[in-house]
Every structure is written in C-alpha cells, then in structure tokens.
Write a protein that holds these residues in place. Structure first.
Motif, PDB file in Angstrom:
ATOM      1  N   GLY A   1       0.812  -1.209   0.000  1.00  0.00           N
ATOM      2  CA  GLY A   1       0.000   0.000   0.000  1.00  0.00           C
ATOM      3  C   GLY A   1       0.842   1.253   0.000  1.00  0.00           C
ATOM      4  O   GLY A   1       2.032   1.246   0.330  1.00  0.00           O
ATOM      5  N   ILE A   2       0.185   2.338  -0.382  1.00  0.00           N
ATOM      6  CA  ILE A   2       0.793   3.670  -0.406  1.00  0.00           C
ATOM      7  C   ILE A   2      -0.149   4.614   0.331  1.00  0.00           C
ATOM      8  O   ILE A   2      -1.368   4.574   0.128  1.00  0.00           O
ATOM      9  CB  ILE A   2       1.012   4.169  -1.840  1.00  0.00           C
ATOM     10  N   GLN A   3       0.405   5.465   1.179  1.00  0.00           N
ATOM     11  CA  GLN A   3      -0.384   6.508   1.831  1.00  0.00           C
ATOM     12  C   GLN A   3       0.223   7.863   1.492  1.00  0.00           C
ATOM     13  O   GLN A   3       1.446   8.040   1.570  1.00  0.00           O
ATOM     14  CB  GLN A   3      -0.399   6.322   3.341  1.00  0.00           C
ATOM     15  N   TYR A   4      -0.638   8.793   1.109  1.00  0.00           N
ATOM     16  CA  TYR A   4      -0.177  10.149   0.778  1.00  0.00           C
ATOM     17  C   TYR A   4      -0.984  11.160   1.571  1.00  0.00           C
ATOM     18  O   TYR A   4      -2.227  11.097   1.610  1.00  0.00           O
ATOM     19  CB  TYR A   4      -0.323  10.431  -0.721  1.00  0.00           C
ATOM     20  N   ARG A   5      -0.277  12.084   2.213  1.00  0.00           N
ATOM     21  CA  ARG A   5      -0.916  13.130   3.005  1.00  0.00           C
ATOM     22  C   ARG A   5      -0.929  14.418   2.186  1.00  0.00           C
ATOM     23  O   ARG A   5       0.102  15.065   2.007  1.00  0.00           O
ATOM     24  CB  ARG A   5      -0.144  13.332   4.311  1.00  0.00           C
ATOM     25  N   PHE A   6      -2.112  14.765   1.678  1.00  0.00           N
ATOM     26  CA  PHE A   6      -2.232  15.947   0.824  1.00  0.00           C
ATOM     27  C   PHE A   6      -1.968  17.219   1.621  1.00  0.00           C
ATOM     28  O   PHE A   6      -1.241  18.112   1.184  1.00  0.00           O
ATOM     29  CB  PHE A   6      -3.627  15.993   0.187  1.00  0.00           C
ATOM     30  N   ILE A   7      -2.595  17.292   2.776  1.00  0.00           N
ATOM     31  CA  ILE A   7      -2.358  18.368   3.735  1.00  0.00           C
ATOM     32  C   ILE A   7      -2.320  17.734   5.120  1.00  0.00           C
ATOM     33  O   ILE A   7      -2.559  16.529   5.263  1.00  0.00           O
ATOM     34  CB  ILE A   7      -3.459  19.460   3.673  1.00  0.00           C
ATOM     35  N   LYS A   8      -2.012  18.483   6.141  1.00  0.00           N
ATOM     36  CA  LYS A   8      -1.861  17.926   7.484  1.00  0.00           C
ATOM     37  C   LYS A   8      -3.110  17.197   7.943  1.00  0.00           C
ATOM     38  O   LYS A   8      -3.042  16.192   8.650  1.00  0.00           O
ATOM     39  CB  LYS A   8      -1.510  19.047   8.466  1.00  0.00           C
ATOM     40  N   GLN A   9      -4.287  17.676   7.517  1.00  0.00           N
ATOM     41  CA  GLN A   9      -5.549  17.125   8.013  1.00  0.00           C
ATOM     42  C   GLN A   9      -6.130  16.018   7.132  1.00  0.00           C
ATOM     43  O   GLN A   9      -7.131  15.407   7.497  1.00  0.00           O
ATOM     44  CB  GLN A   9      -6.589  18.249   8.153  1.00  0.00           C
ATOM     45  N   PHE A  10      -5.549  15.735   5.969  1.00  0.00           N
ATOM     46  CA  PHE A  10      -6.203  14.829   5.024  1.00  0.00           C
ATOM     47  C   PHE A  10      -5.195  13.875   4.391  1.00  0.00           C
ATOM     48  O   PHE A  10      -4.133  14.295   3.931  1.00  0.00           O
ATOM     49  CB  PHE A  10      -6.907  15.640   3.934  1.00  0.00           C
ATOM     50  N   PHE A  11      -5.515  12.570   4.385  1.00  0.00           N
ATOM     51  CA  PHE A  11      -4.642  11.591   3.759  1.00  0.00           C
ATOM     52  C   PHE A  11      -5.483  10.548   3.028  1.00  0.00           C
ATOM     53  O   PHE A  11      -6.682  10.396   3.275  1.00  0.00           O
ATOM     54  CB  PHE A  11      -3.728  10.913   4.791  1.00  0.00           C
ATOM     55  N   ALA A  12      -4.831   9.803   2.132  1.00  0.00           N
ATOM     56  CA  ALA A  12      -5.507   8.756   1.362  1.00  0.00           C
ATOM     57  C   ALA A  12      -4.583   7.558   1.249  1.00  0.00           C
ATOM     58  O   ALA A  12      -3.355   7.681   1.267  1.00  0.00           O
ATOM     59  CB  ALA A  12      -5.890   9.271  -0.016  1.00  0.00           C
ATOM     60  N   ARG A  13      -5.177   6.347   1.132  1.00  0.00           N
ATOM     61  CA  ARG A  13      -4.436   5.099   0.981  1.00  0.00           C
ATOM     62  C   ARG A  13      -4.965   4.328  -0.217  1.00  0.00           C
ATOM     63  O   ARG A  13      -6.145   4.397  -0.540  1.00  0.00           O
ATOM     64  CB  ARG A  13      -4.597   4.214   2.216  1.00  0.00           C
ATOM     65  N   ILE A  14      -4.061   3.569  -0.841  1.00  0.00           N
ATOM     66  CA  ILE A  14      -4.455   2.669  -1.914  1.00  0.00           C
ATOM     67  C   ILE A  14      -3.485   1.491  -1.903  1.00  0.00           C
ATOM     68  O   ILE A  14      -2.317   1.649  -1.529  1.00  0.00           O
ATOM     69  CB  ILE A  14      -4.450   3.373  -3.293  1.00  0.00           C
ATOM     70  N   GLY A  15      -3.967   0.298  -2.269  1.00  0.00           N
ATOM     71  CA  GLY A  15      -3.075  -0.854  -2.261  1.00  0.00           C
ATOM     72  C   GLY A  15      -3.773  -2.103  -2.731  1.00  0.00           C
ATOM     73  O   GLY A  15      -4.881  -2.070  -3.270  1.00  0.00           O
ATOM     74  N   ILE A  16      -3.109  -3.241  -2.497  1.00  0.00           N
ATOM     75  CA  ILE A  16      -3.610  -4.523  -2.958  1.00  0.00           C
ATOM     76  C   ILE A  16      -3.269  -5.604  -1.949  1.00  0.00           C
ATOM     77  O   ILE A  16      -2.238  -5.541  -1.274  1.00  0.00           O
ATOM     78  CB  ILE A  16      -3.015  -4.879  -4.340  1.00  0.00           C
ATOM     79  N   ALA A  17      -4.164  -6.596  -1.828  1.00  0.00           N
ATOM     80  CA  ALA A  17      -3.930  -7.798  -1.044  1.00  0.00           C
ATOM     81  C   ALA A  17      -4.049  -8.973  -2.011  1.00  0.00           C
ATOM     82  O   ALA A  17      -5.151  -9.304  -2.474  1.00  0.00           O
ATOM     83  CB  ALA A  17      -4.944  -7.919   0.089  1.00  0.00           C
ATOM     84  N   THR A  18      -2.922  -9.606  -2.352  1.00  0.00           N
ATOM     85  CA  THR A  18      -2.939 -10.603  -3.421  1.00  0.00           C
ATOM     86  C   THR A  18      -3.612 -11.910  -3.017  1.00  0.00           C
ATOM     87  O   THR A  18      -4.137 -12.628  -3.873  1.00  0.00           O
ATOM     88  CB  THR A  18      -1.512 -10.916  -3.902  1.00  0.00           C
ATOM     89  N   ALA A  19      -3.596 -12.247  -1.730  1.00  0.00           N
ATOM     90  CA  ALA A  19      -4.176 -13.520  -1.302  1.00  0.00           C
ATOM     91  C   ALA A  19      -5.660 -13.603  -1.624  1.00  0.00           C
ATOM     92  O   ALA A  19      -6.192 -14.687  -1.899  1.00  0.00           O
ATOM     93  CB  ALA A  19      -3.947 -13.725   0.187  1.00  0.00           C
ATOM     94  N   THR A  20      -6.323 -12.462  -1.584  1.00  0.00           N
ATOM     95  CA  THR A  20      -7.755 -12.417  -1.899  1.00  0.00           C
ATOM     96  C   THR A  20      -8.038 -11.645  -3.179  1.00  0.00           C
ATOM     97  O   THR A  20      -9.187 -11.403  -3.521  1.00  0.00           O
ATOM     98  CB  THR A  20      -8.534 -11.761  -0.738  1.00  0.00           C
ATOM     99  N   SER A  21      -6.980 -11.230  -3.883  1.00  0.00           N
ATOM    100  CA  SER A  21      -7.103 -10.476  -5.136  1.00  0.00           C
ATOM    101  C   SER A  21      -7.948  -9.225  -4.962  1.00  0.00           C
ATOM    102  O   SER A  21      -8.758  -8.868  -5.820  1.00  0.00           O
ATOM    103  CB  SER A  21      -7.695 -11.367  -6.245  1.00  0.00           C
ATOM    104  N   ASN A  22      -7.777  -8.553  -3.827  1.00  0.00           N
ATOM    105  CA  ASN A  22      -8.556  -7.358  -3.526  1.00  0.00           C
ATOM    106  C   ASN A  22      -7.704  -6.099  -3.612  1.00  0.00           C
ATOM    107  O   ASN A  22      -6.589  -6.057  -3.083  1.00  0.00           O
ATOM    108  CB  ASN A  22      -9.136  -7.433  -2.112  1.00  0.00           C
ATOM    109  N   PHE A  23      -8.234  -5.082  -4.292  1.00  0.00           N
ATOM    110  CA  PHE A  23      -7.678  -3.744  -4.206  1.00  0.00           C
ATOM    111  C   PHE A  23      -8.393  -3.017  -3.072  1.00  0.00           C
ATOM    112  O   PHE A  23      -9.556  -3.286  -2.793  1.00  0.00           O
ATOM    113  CB  PHE A  23      -7.871  -2.984  -5.520  1.00  0.00           C
ATOM    114  N   PHE A  24      -7.697  -2.103  -2.413  1.00  0.00           N
ATOM    115  CA  PHE A  24      -8.357  -1.357  -1.350  1.00  0.00           C
ATOM    116  C   PHE A  24      -7.966   0.111  -1.419  1.00  0.00           C
ATOM    117  O   PHE A  24      -6.883   0.475  -1.879  1.00  0.00           O
ATOM    118  CB  PHE A  24      -7.997  -1.931   0.033  1.00  0.00           C
ATOM    119  N   THR A  25      -8.888   0.945  -1.012  1.00  0.00           N
ATOM    120  CA  THR A  25      -8.653   2.389  -0.951  1.00  0.00           C
ATOM    121  C   THR A  25      -9.257   2.917   0.338  1.00  0.00           C
ATOM    122  O   THR A  25     -10.151   2.298   0.924  1.00  0.00           O
ATOM    123  CB  THR A  25      -9.311   3.129  -2.135  1.00  0.00           C
TER     124      THR A  25
END
Length: 234
Positions: free
Chosen positions: A199-223
């Motif tokens: 996964g990757i997490q990016y903090r746009f500003i001090k108060q706000f962040f977002a995550r995105i990634g993958i779990a291959t065992a279940t073939s799931n993307f997550f955000t």
C-alpha cells in the motif's frame, strides 16, 4: 465444522490496517492489532472504534474497539472484536504489550481468546493462543517487522482434531517524506499459499490523507481516506 481464524477475525474493506506497523509516523492503534511491537510508537494513550456492514448485509456485521495505554513499564492494549449475527458469530478478546528494548528494536506479544457461536445445535467453541512480534528501525525512514501468530498450534476446545493455523508475516515500510509512505508485507498461513499486501499513503495536507493498495491472497484492491483533527482521526 469449525474453521480456524488468524489473528483478526475479519479485515475491514476500506484499507489494510497492518501497513502502518512499518513506520514511526503512520502507526495507529488499529495497526497494532496485527503487530503488538508497534504499540511502542503510539504517541500517547488512545482509543479507537470501527464498525462495518459489508455489502449492507447484517450477516457481515463487524465491530471492534481498542484501548492503548502508555506506561513506564511499556505500552498495553486491549482489543475487542465481534463479527457475524445471531445465527453465527465470532468474538475475540486480545491483550497486547509492546516494549522498547533499544534504539533500533521494539518487541511485543499478544494473547488472544477466540470464541465461535453457531446456532441450530452446533453450539459454541473457544480457543486461546498468542503471537510474538518485533519491529526493527533500520534507519530513520526504513522500518521492518515480523509477526508470528499461534506458533504453538492451539485447537478449538470442542474440536480437538482441528488446529487453528499458524501465520507468519514479514513486512517493510519506507517513510519517503512527511507526506508519502509506502509499505509491503508477505504473509504465509499454514497449509495455504502465501500472499502480499502492499500500500501507499499520501498526506495531501496535514488534516487529510488517502491510501491505496492490494492484497494478493484475496485479489482485492483497497482504498481509503482519512482526516486528522486535533484529538481525533477519522
């Protein structure tokens, strides 16, 4: 027939929680459920709650509550979880402890009580097990960790021939900057193929962040997205 579960009775849809373990600045109380050594990096005593109804179906209700307490002897945590509905449900109570043993190493352990309740005459079963954890601060920005769950192979008390599987996790994270964090881990559950969670997490500003990634065992993307307030994280 009872089925063994790993250290979390369910994982949330929106993000994979343990990735924050491999960081000094992005760890949170929820992440420490998957590696008790990360408790050391909590900035203060805290509490968290989480609720989910997957696919809007009551059969997939998932609730958790956690409390982390920083003390001089170390950091303690209590985690409570419930998954399911009246005809089938699982509950878990976990007590975790994290301790700093040097500038570069944090260690931890967690003790778990599981119960499974099935209606229509199947009854209830329970089990107790433990995990051992460590986080290594290789540099100021790079952190690695290991999680060993149920190495003793505990079994359900009403199904002596059915062992809860052991699970092993090895991960690493990189605090690229104050805004960007990347992490990946390899997991291997007994008698099952291994998987990768990244996964990757990016903090746009001090108060706000977002995550995105993958779990291959279940073939799931997550955000997921989050907000930091003065005393709350949502």
């Amino acid at each position: 027939m009872l089925k063994g579960k790993t250290q979390s009775i369910s994982q949330p849809v929106a993000f994979y929680p343990s990735l924050g373990v491999y960081s000094k600045t992005n760890v949170d109380l929820y992440a420490t459920r998957n590696n008790a050594a990360a408790l050391v990096q909590l900035p203060t005593s805290c509490a968290s709650v989480y609720a989910e109804r997957r696919f809007l179906q009551s059969q997939f209700n998932f609730y958790t509550a956690s409390i982390g307490l920083k003390t001089k002897p170390g950091v303690f945590a209590l985690h409570l979880s419930y998954y399911g509905f009246n005809l089938y449900n699982q509950m878990q109570i976990s007590l975790g402890y994290g301790l700093k043993v040097g500038e570069k190493i944090d260690v931890g352990a967690q003790f778990n009580y599981h119960s499974v309740n099935q209606a229509n005459g199947y009854g209830k079963a329970s089990s107790m097990n433990a995990s051992a954890d460590a986080v290594f601060h290789l540099t100021e920005k790079i952190h690695a960790g290991i999680h060993i769950y149920n190495p003793g192979g505990s079994k359900w008390n009403k199904a002596k021939d059915e062992k809860i599987p052991a699970q092993y996790t090895l991960g690493i994270g990189y605090d690229v900057s104050d805004k960007l964090f990347v992490s990946t881990e390899i997991t291997k559950e007994e008698d099952k193929p291994g998987g990768v969670n990244a996964g990757i997490q990016y903090r746009f500003i001090k108060q706000f962040f977002a995550r995105i990634g993958i779990a291959t065992a279940t073939s799931n993307f997550f955000t997921g997205v989050g907000f930091n307030l003065p005393r709350f994280r949502i």
